[in-house]
Motif scaffolding. Structure first.
Motif, short mmCIF file in Angstrom:
data_model
loop_
_atom_site.label_atom_id
_atom_site.label_comp_id
_atom_site.label_asym_id
_atom_site.label_seq_id
_atom_site.Cartn_x
_atom_site.Cartn_y
_atom_site.Cartn_z
N UNK A 215 0.73 12.86 5.90
CA UNK A 215 0.55 13.83 6.98
C UNK A 215 1.61 14.94 6.92
N UNK A 216 2.80 14.63 6.43
CA UNK A 216 3.81 15.68 6.21
C UNK A 216 3.27 16.69 5.19
N UNK A 217 2.75 16.17 4.07
CA UNK A 217 2.23 17.07 3.04
C UNK A 217 1.07 17.91 3.58
N UNK A 281 1.84 2.23 -8.73
CA UNK A 281 1.57 1.32 -7.60
C UNK A 281 2.24 1.82 -6.32
N UNK A 282 3.47 2.30 -6.47
CA UNK A 282 4.24 2.77 -5.31
C UNK A 282 3.54 3.97 -4.66
N UNK A 283 3.16 4.94 -5.49
CA UNK A 283 2.51 6.15 -4.96
C UNK A 283 1.17 5.80 -4.31
N UNK A 284 0.40 4.93 -4.95
CA UNK A 284 -0.89 4.53 -4.37
C UNK A 284 -0.71 3.89 -3.00
N UNK A 285 0.29 3.03 -2.88
CA UNK A 285 0.54 2.38 -1.59
C UNK A 285 1.06 3.36 -0.55
N UNK A 286 1.85 4.35 -0.97
CA UNK A 286 2.29 5.37 -0.03
C UNK A 286 1.10 6.18 0.50
N UNK A 287 0.23 6.58 -0.41
CA UNK A 287 -0.90 7.42 -0.03
C UNK A 287 -1.87 6.66 0.88
N UNK A 288 -2.03 5.37 0.63
CA UNK A 288 -3.00 4.58 1.40
C UNK A 288 -2.36 3.83 2.57
N UNK A 289 -1.17 4.26 2.98
CA UNK A 289 -0.48 3.60 4.09
C UNK A 289 -1.34 3.46 5.34
N UNK A 290 -2.14 4.48 5.74
CA UNK A 290 -2.97 4.31 6.92
C UNK A 290 -3.97 3.17 6.83
N UNK A 291 -4.32 2.74 5.60
CA UNK A 291 -5.30 1.67 5.42
C UNK A 291 -4.69 0.29 5.51
N UNK A 295 4.67 -0.08 5.77
CA UNK A 295 5.52 1.11 5.91
C UNK A 295 6.06 1.56 4.55
N UNK A 296 6.27 2.87 4.43
CA UNK A 296 6.68 3.44 3.15
C UNK A 296 8.02 2.89 2.68
#
Length: 475
Positions: A215-217, A281-291, A295-296
């Protein structure tokens, strides 16, 4: 010689800081503040003077400030060091560790060279390549200095191999593409710089929850698009080679040896493959945090543990390769919001400055322009970006809340305008890039002129973002 030339400034700064810090509570009682609160304000002002004059390293001054808050202003230890228990501080620690893994494994350099090799070996294409390199590797390493150290020599090699003389306009355009590529992505992606984590950590908890990385981006997307397009156009308009101008000497061309086209790093090592898998894996989990609602900072810390377990870097590299002084400094400054709340300084600031902020807040465009202009002006005095962003946000967050404006708008505006390089001393990232090419690639006078252009472009991006931010309910 440089250290000796700064010694008188440090001595004067040390004396002035102590004098101001002592005079505020003893000689200048402030209506609406208790004696302890006035002491706290004096301590902060003294620390700011010490930061400006570089009396001590930033983290040492921050720790001294923390001690004085506890001893003189009677602020509880838990409040002074409250930030070290926050998720943002631990996210920053993990980000530093993952950045170290990218460097130690060699993955970061491979990514930069791979990006640049995609683009044809022409001036226009390599400008785009350098901008793309800074943008694409930016989110993976929070230290912009590290990215500058790696990409600046590559930009000079590109310039030499294209046949441009050092300190010619085309060479300077390639340098600017490299530097602004690193800079542009930072305000748009939290993980691209420690300043992003610092600003995030100073926002109220509900605002932090609202602005995860995605959401920041999305909120910064209009600014990023406008700045990226206008910055590329400006570099091409002002620095693109003209026929017969800017040619390099044969020796310079020979020295380059076609680095970007000919350097071969060979197949990916086992460490690079492991690090790449961890980051994906880290980036995918960050992007899909709402699902998944993980927490990041938890994702980042888990990724750091896996990085250590895979032997990407050694214990000694972990000790020496992470900017522990920055982590200590940021942690102490993060706690200023709790210190201010304990002493009642935040309420006093809102009461004193509220009418002025309300006047600006009546016009969102004027508010954003005012915050941006003040940021640029004050950066001539407070020469380090992170201390300025932290201190300014501590004062502005309660005022923005009082005016009905999301404090994130203040943080985004400060972040977009906090990096001028009119003078070498103003910008440590620019200074790093400048000396990574041994000062042989660009002329500082030309770079200062483009700084004015870049800040105007950044302000244009902010103005274009205001209607979008209004639609998001941030005003």
């Amino acid at each position: 010689m440089r250290g000796k030339s700064q010694k008188p400034l440090r001595i004067v700064g040390a004396i002035l800081g102590v004098a101001v810090g002592t005079a505020v509570p003893l000689l200048c009682p402030i209506d609406g503040l208790t004696f302890q609160a006035t002491c706290g304000l004096g301590i902060l002002l003294g620390a700011i003077i010490w930061w400006i004059c570089k009396v001590l390293p930033e983290y040492a001054t921050a720790l001294l400030m923390a001690v004085l808050f506890m001893v003189v202003a009677d602020v509880p230890t838990a409040s002074v060091f409250s930030a070290f228990t926050t998720s943002t501080w631990w996210l920053l620690l993990a980000a530093f560790g993952l950045g170290l893994g990218m460097r130690a494994s060699g993955l970061l350099k491979r990514m930069a060279l791979a990006i640049l090799k995609v683009f044809p070996h022409t001036y226009r294409a390599q400008v785009m390549g350098l901008l793309a390199a800074g943008t694409l590797i930016g989110p993976f390493v929070p230290s912009m200095s590290v990215k500058a150290v790696m990409l600046a020599p590559l930009s000079m090699s590109i310039s030499d191999s294209l046949g441009f003389a050092r300190k010619s306009k085309p060479a300077e355009g390639l340098f600017l593409a490299m530097f602004t590529g690193i800079r542009n992505v930072a305000p748009a992606v939290v993980s691209a710089s420690i300043i992003g984590y610092a600003i995030l950590g100073l926002l109220p908890a509900d605002v932090q929850a609202q602005f995860d990385m995605v959401h920041w981006f999305l909120a910064m997307l209009p600014w990023f698009v406008v700045v990226s397009v206008l910055n590329y156009a400006a570099i091409m308009l002002l620095y693109a080679p003209r026929r017969g101008k800017g040619a390099a000497a044969p020796a310079d061309q020979a020295a380059a040896k076609g680095v970007i086209q000919h350097e071969d790093l060979g197949p990916m090592s086992a460490k690079e493959k492991r690090m790449a898998a961890i980051m994906v894996c880290c980036v995918v989990l960050w992007v899909t945090e709402p699902l998944h609602a993980i927490a990041s900072h938890i994702v980042a810390l888990a990724a750091l543990v896996v990085t250590i377990a895979c032997g990407i870097f050694t214990k000694d590299e972990f000790r020496s390769g992470i900017s522990w002084d920055s982590l200590v400094f940021i942690g102490v400054v993060f706690g200023l919001s709790d210190v201010f709340a304990q002493l009642g300084i935040d309420e006093w600031i809102v009461e004193m400055c509220g009418p002025f902020i309300q006047a600006l807040a009546g016009n969102p465009f004027l508010f954003v322009f005012g915050i941006g202009a003040i940021t640029v002006l004050l950066r001539f005095l407070i020469v380090s970006e992170t201390p300025f962003a932290n201190i300014f946000m501590v004062f502005m967050v309660p005022m923005a809340l009082g005016a009905g404006i999301s404090p994130w708008v203040v943080g985004a505006t400060v972040y977009a305008m906090v990096s001028p390089w009119f003078a070498l001393y103003q910008n440590i990232i620019y200074l790093t890039a400048y000396y990574a090419t041994e000062g042989r690639m660009v002329r500082q006078a030309q770079m200062a002129r483009y700084c004015a252009v870049y800040l105007c472009i950044s302000m244009a991006g902010l103005m274009a973002s205001v209607p979008y931010w209004q639609a998001l309910g941030l005003f």
